[in-house]
Write a protein that holds these residues in place. Structure first.
Motif, PDB file in Angstrom:
ATOM      1  N   TRP A 190       0.870  -0.936   0.239  1.00 56.27           N
ATOM      2  CA  TRP A 190      -0.166  -0.037   0.233  1.00 56.27           C
ATOM      3  C   TRP A 190       0.786   1.559  -0.408  1.00 56.27           C
ATOM      4  CZ3 TRP A 190      -0.331  -4.304   3.489  1.00 56.27           C
ATOM      5  CH2 TRP A 190      -1.445  -4.907   3.111  1.00 56.27           C
ATOM      6  N   ASP A 191      -0.032   2.272  -0.504  1.00 57.49           N
ATOM      7  CA  ASP A 191       1.168   3.269  -0.505  1.00 57.49           C
ATOM      8  C   ASP A 191       0.122   4.996  -0.258  1.00 57.49           C
ATOM      9  OD1 ASP A 191       3.736   2.537  -1.895  1.00 57.49           O
ATOM     10  OD2 ASP A 191       2.338   2.653  -3.995  1.00 57.49           O
ATOM     11  N   HIS A 192       1.122   5.493   0.613  1.00 55.83           N
ATOM     12  CA  HIS A 192       0.377   6.476   0.853  1.00 55.83           C
ATOM     13  C   HIS A 192      -0.888   6.436   1.957  1.00 55.83           C
ATOM     14  CE1 HIS A 192       3.298   8.896  -1.380  1.00 55.83           C
ATOM     15  NE2 HIS A 192       2.779   8.334  -1.994  1.00 55.83           N
ATOM     16  N   ILE A 193      -1.176   6.269   2.919  1.00 56.89           N
ATOM     17  CA  ILE A 193      -1.948   5.691   3.829  1.00 56.89           C
ATOM     18  C   ILE A 193      -2.241   6.508   5.199  1.00 56.89           C
ATOM     19  CG2 ILE A 193      -2.782   3.822   1.985  1.00 56.89           C
ATOM     20  CD1 ILE A 193      -1.871   1.924   4.642  1.00 56.89           C
ATOM     21  N   SER A 194      -2.573   6.085   5.709  1.00 61.84           N
ATOM     22  CA  SER A 194      -2.615   6.434   7.311  1.00 61.84           C
ATOM     23  C   SER A 194      -2.445   5.273   7.896  1.00 61.84           C
ATOM     24  CB  SER A 194      -4.198   7.391   7.914  1.00 61.84           C
ATOM     25  OG  SER A 194      -5.011   6.079   7.951  1.00 61.84           O
ATOM     26  N   ALA A 195      -2.080   5.949   9.740  1.00 61.91           N
ATOM     27  CA  ALA A 195      -1.983   3.811  10.062  1.00 61.91           C
ATOM     28  C   ALA A 195      -3.678   3.730  10.441  1.00 61.91           C
ATOM     29  CB  ALA A 195      -1.571   5.557  11.360  1.00 61.91           C
ATOM     30  N   HIS A 196      -4.720   4.503  10.583  1.00 65.94           N
ATOM     31  CA  HIS A 196      -5.444   3.913  10.440  1.00 65.94           C
ATOM     32  C   HIS A 196      -5.701   2.827   9.029  1.00 65.94           C
ATOM     33  CE1 HIS A 196     -10.343   3.462  12.065  1.00 65.94           C
ATOM     34  NE2 HIS A 196     -10.030   4.033  10.238  1.00 65.94           N
ATOM     35  N   GLN A 197      -5.905   3.010   8.402  1.00 65.13           N
ATOM     36  CA  GLN A 197      -6.208   2.691   6.705  1.00 65.13           C
ATOM     37  C   GLN A 197      -4.915   1.658   6.806  1.00 65.13           C
ATOM     38  OE1 GLN A 197      -8.013   2.502   4.321  1.00 65.13           O
ATOM     39  NE2 GLN A 197      -7.702   1.120   4.217  1.00 65.13           N
ATOM     40  N   ALA A 198      -3.999   1.684   7.584  1.00 65.01           N
ATOM     41  CA  ALA A 198      -2.876   0.521   7.197  1.00 65.01           C
ATOM     42  C   ALA A 198      -3.613  -0.717   7.989  1.00 65.01           C
ATOM     43  CB  ALA A 198      -1.953   0.834   8.002  1.00 65.01           C
ATOM     44  N   ASN A 199      -3.897   0.142   9.657  1.00 64.96           N
ATOM     45  CA  ASN A 199      -4.407  -0.982  10.617  1.00 64.96           C
ATOM     46  C   ASN A 199      -5.447  -2.339   9.785  1.00 64.96           C
ATOM     47  OD1 ASN A 199      -2.816  -1.060  12.344  1.00 64.96           O
ATOM     48  ND2 ASN A 199      -3.899   0.353  13.810  1.00 64.96           N
ATOM     49  N   ASP A 200      -6.666  -1.309   8.492  1.00 65.40           N
ATOM     50  CA  ASP A 200      -7.323  -2.087   8.243  1.00 65.40           C
ATOM     51  C   ASP A 200      -6.926  -2.408   6.966  1.00 65.40           C
ATOM     52  OD1 ASP A 200      -9.421  -0.886   9.592  1.00 65.40           O
ATOM     53  OD2 ASP A 200      -9.908   0.660   8.014  1.00 65.40           O
ATOM     54  N   ASP A 201      -5.980  -2.604   6.173  1.00 63.38           N
ATOM     55  CA  ASP A 201      -5.341  -3.168   5.584  1.00 63.38           C
ATOM     56  C   ASP A 201      -4.279  -4.310   6.088  1.00 63.38           C
ATOM     57  OD1 ASP A 201      -6.165  -1.988   3.366  1.00 63.38           O
ATOM     58  OD2 ASP A 201      -4.450  -0.615   3.785  1.00 63.38           O
ATOM     59  N   LEU A 202      -3.443  -4.525   7.529  1.00 64.74           N
ATOM     60  CA  LEU A 202      -3.216  -5.320   7.879  1.00 64.74           C
ATOM     61  C   LEU A 202      -4.182  -5.795   8.664  1.00 64.74           C
ATOM     62  CD1 LEU A 202      -0.463  -3.057   9.694  1.00 64.74           C
ATOM     63  CD2 LEU A 202      -0.343  -4.858   7.727  1.00 64.74           C
ATOM     64  N   SER A 203      -5.109  -6.402   8.779  1.00 64.27           N
ATOM     65  CA  SER A 203      -6.109  -7.191   9.283  1.00 64.27           C
ATOM     66  C   SER A 203      -6.136  -8.195   8.409  1.00 64.27           C
ATOM     67  CB  SER A 203      -7.880  -6.046   9.808  1.00 64.27           C
ATOM     68  OG  SER A 203      -8.613  -5.647   8.914  1.00 64.27           O
ATOM     69  N   GLN A 204      -6.098  -8.372   7.065  1.00 64.25           N
ATOM     70  CA  GLN A 204      -6.231  -9.410   6.678  1.00 64.25           C
ATOM     71  C   GLN A 204      -5.154 -10.330   6.351  1.00 64.25           C
ATOM     72  OE1 GLN A 204      -9.717  -8.884   5.401  1.00 64.25           O
ATOM     73  NE2 GLN A 204      -9.919  -7.392   6.414  1.00 64.25           N
ATOM     74  N   ILE A 205      -3.971  -9.906   7.338  1.00 59.88           N
ATOM     75  CA  ILE A 205      -3.177 -10.619   6.972  1.00 59.88           C
ATOM     76  C   ILE A 205      -2.837 -11.209   8.379  1.00 59.88           C
ATOM     77  CG2 ILE A 205      -0.456 -10.932   7.091  1.00 59.88           C
ATOM     78  CD1 ILE A 205      -1.360  -9.023   4.751  1.00 59.88           C
ATOM     79  N   LYS A 206      -2.842 -12.920   7.907  1.00 60.55           N
ATOM     80  CA  LYS A 206      -2.779 -13.970   9.144  1.00 60.55           C
ATOM     81  C   LYS A 206      -1.118 -13.836   9.995  1.00 60.55           C
ATOM     82  CE  LYS A 206      -3.913 -17.181   6.176  1.00 60.55           C
ATOM     83  NZ  LYS A 206      -3.799 -18.628   6.141  1.00 60.55           N
ATOM     84  N   PRO A 207      -1.448 -13.950  11.154  1.00 61.85           N
ATOM     85  CA  PRO A 207      -0.051 -14.184  12.421  1.00 61.85           C
ATOM     86  C   PRO A 207       0.658 -14.989  11.051  1.00 61.85           C
ATOM     87  CG  PRO A 207      -1.669 -13.681  13.752  1.00 61.85           C
ATOM     88  CD  PRO A 207      -2.102 -13.798  12.218  1.00 61.85           C
ATOM     89  N   GLY A 208       1.870 -15.088  11.133  1.00 62.04           N
ATOM     90  CA  GLY A 208       3.096 -16.016  11.091  1.00 62.04           C
ATOM     91  C   GLY A 208       4.714 -15.744   9.709  1.00 62.04           C
ATOM     92  N   PRO A 209       5.148 -15.983   9.983  1.00 63.29           N
ATOM     93  CA  PRO A 209       6.785 -15.455   9.139  1.00 63.29           C
ATOM     94  C   PRO A 209       6.020 -14.650   8.720  1.00 63.29           C
ATOM     95  CG  PRO A 209       6.792 -18.042   9.720  1.00 63.29           C
ATOM     96  CD  PRO A 209       4.756 -17.341   9.778  1.00 63.29           C
ATOM     97  N   LEU A 210       6.643 -13.136   9.011  1.00 65.75           N
ATOM     98  CA  LEU A 210       6.408 -11.806   7.960  1.00 65.75           C
ATOM     99  C   LEU A 210       7.789 -11.438   7.714  1.00 65.75           C
ATOM    100  CD1 LEU A 210       3.592 -10.608   9.616  1.00 65.75           C
ATOM    101  CD2 LEU A 210       3.554 -12.540   7.472  1.00 65.75           C
TER     102      LEU A 210
END
Length: 149
Positions: free
Chosen positions: A32-52
């Motif tokens: 993602w480019d040029h986003i707020s921390a709030h938007q980043a959290n929305d996007d990151l919520s789609q990523i499962k925990p694990g090796p990253l």
């Protein structure tokens, strides 16, 4: 981790960076480019925990903080005075029990043991209101070097 020496205006410094071969373990990429921390959290919520493997380019205004959590546990907290003025870069490697954090091409290297999960969230920004402006965020899910996938 690869260590090297670099001559800087402050003298010779030891730098730490992930080895190039880490890229061979990438399974999938989200960015993602040029986003707020709030938007980043929305996007990151789609990523499962694990090796990253995470690469982050950000701006942090004076008086603000960058706080990152992984599965509910704080893994990094930096204030604007801990950073260089302007754009900063952060690279994180998260495995089962440890997070390795590389700030500004390895000028700071932090190893953080991961505590027991408090929730099932992957990476998230803790200070959305006074947090960073995210210029670029890349998240790579990683393959295991031990399992044949």
């Amino acid at each position: 981790t690869e260590f090297s020496l670099k001559t800087t205006p402050g003298g010779i410094r030891l730098l730490a960076r992930p080895i190039r071969e880490i890229d061979q373990l990438h399974k999938s990429e989200k960015h993602w480019d040029h986003i707020s921390a709030h938007q980043a959290n929305d996007d990151l919520s789609q990523i499962k925990p694990g090796p990253l493997h995470i690469k982050l380019s950000f701006l942090l205004e004076d008086g603000n903080k960058l706080c990152l959590r992984y599965q509910g546990n704080e893994i990094l907290s930096l204030s604007s005075k801990d950073l260089i003025p302007g754009e900063n870069e952060l690279e994180l490697l998260i495995d089962k029990t440890v997070a390795e954090i590389f700030l500004n091409q390895g000028s700071r290297y932090i190893v953080k043991n991961l505590g027991s999960p408090r929730n099932d969230h992957s990476l998230e920004f803790d200070s959305e209101k006074y947090g960073p402006t995210v210029n670029r965020l890349q998240v790579f899910e990683m393959k295991s070097i031990w399992d044949k996938e």
